[in-house]
Design a protein around this motif. Structure first.
Motif, mmCIF file in Angstrom:
data_model
loop_
_atom_site.group_PDB
_atom_site.id
_atom_site.type_symbol
_atom_site.label_atom_id
_atom_site.label_comp_id
_atom_site.label_asym_id
_atom_site.label_seq_id
_atom_site.Cartn_x
_atom_site.Cartn_y
_atom_site.Cartn_z
ATOM 1 N N GLU A 74 0.850 -1.185 0.000
ATOM 2 C CA GLU A 74 0.000 0.000 0.000
ATOM 3 C C GLU A 74 0.890 1.241 0.000
ATOM 4 O OE1 GLU A 74 -3.293 -0.039 -0.108
ATOM 5 O OE2 GLU A 74 -3.742 -2.104 0.425
ATOM 6 N N THR A 118 -2.480 -2.236 7.954
ATOM 7 C CA THR A 118 -3.604 -2.076 7.046
ATOM 8 C C THR A 118 -4.910 -2.435 7.731
ATOM 9 O OG1 THR A 118 -2.182 -2.522 5.164
ATOM 10 C CG2 THR A 118 -4.525 -2.705 4.780
ATOM 11 N N ARG A 122 -7.949 -0.031 7.707
ATOM 12 C CA ARG A 122 -9.312 -0.342 7.266
ATOM 13 C C ARG A 122 -10.336 -0.006 8.338
ATOM 14 N NH1 ARG A 122 -6.893 -5.304 5.054
ATOM 15 N NH2 ARG A 122 -6.532 -4.908 2.853
ATOM 16 N N LYS A 123 -9.987 -0.279 9.594
ATOM 17 C CA LYS A 123 -10.895 0.045 10.707
ATOM 18 C C LYS A 123 -11.127 1.546 10.790
ATOM 19 C CE LYS A 123 -9.597 -3.924 13.507
ATOM 20 N NZ LYS A 123 -8.771 -4.379 14.612
ATOM 21 N N GLU A 126 -13.418 2.539 7.911
ATOM 22 C CA GLU A 126 -14.794 2.103 8.164
ATOM 23 C C GLU A 126 -15.449 2.959 9.241
ATOM 24 O OE1 GLU A 126 -18.297 0.626 7.527
ATOM 25 O OE2 GLU A 126 -16.572 0.252 6.236
#
Length: 158
Positions: A74, A118, A122-123, A126
């Motif tokens: 990433e 990552t 992502r958390k 979200e």
């Protein structure tokens, strides 16, 4: 086609008293096409840093198939000093190894760290999306502040 999810796809002045939301983006299909693709769905992906929400056309719903996920590098990792430190330490730890072996070990170590980082990433994304969804359409001051803060955070994360 009927849109699933949030009904609006465009907005102006979000998080303010002048907030305007409209459904501009659409998908059109003939009845013969709909007959061929009975399970087709049009989904509003809702959260975007743009003034337009992306819409996704899913031709068929596939359940139960296992997803194989490969770890990918990433670009956001490059902002993290820890990533550079892991690469440097790995490179020096395997200095006597062949170049392909050094690269493989380095990739493995960055991947282990990257999965953890990552996951957190992502958390955070979200969480921002949940705040944005829960405040959409609300015009009170608290909701406006939460919306603007979550939108700013989402832009910085991505």
């Amino acid at each position: 086609m009927e849109l699933q999810g949030y009904p609006f796809t465009w907005e102006r002045y979000p998080g303010t008293n002048k907030w305007v939301e409209i459904r501009l983006d659409k998908a059109i299909a003939t009845s013969s096409w709909m007959h061929l693709f009975k399970d087709a769905r049009l989904i509003n992906l809702e959260v975007s840093t743009s003034d337009h929400n992306p819409i996704l056309l899913v031709l068929m719903v596939v359940d139960g198939l296992p997803r194989v996920r490969k770890q990918k590098f990433e670009n956001v990792w490059l902002r993290e000093p820890v990533c550079k430190q892991i690469v440097e330490e790995s490179w020096s730890r395997y200095q006597t190894a062949s170049l392909p072996d050094k690269l493989q070990k380095c990739i493995e170590e960055v991947a282990v760290w990257g999965q953890e980082f990552t996951g957190n990433f992502r958390k955070r994304i979200e969480k921002c999306k949940q705040v944005i969804r829960s405040t959409k359409g609300r015009r009170d001051r608290d909701a406006s502040q939460q919306y603007q803060s979550a939108t700013k955070d989402l832009a910085e994360i991505g």
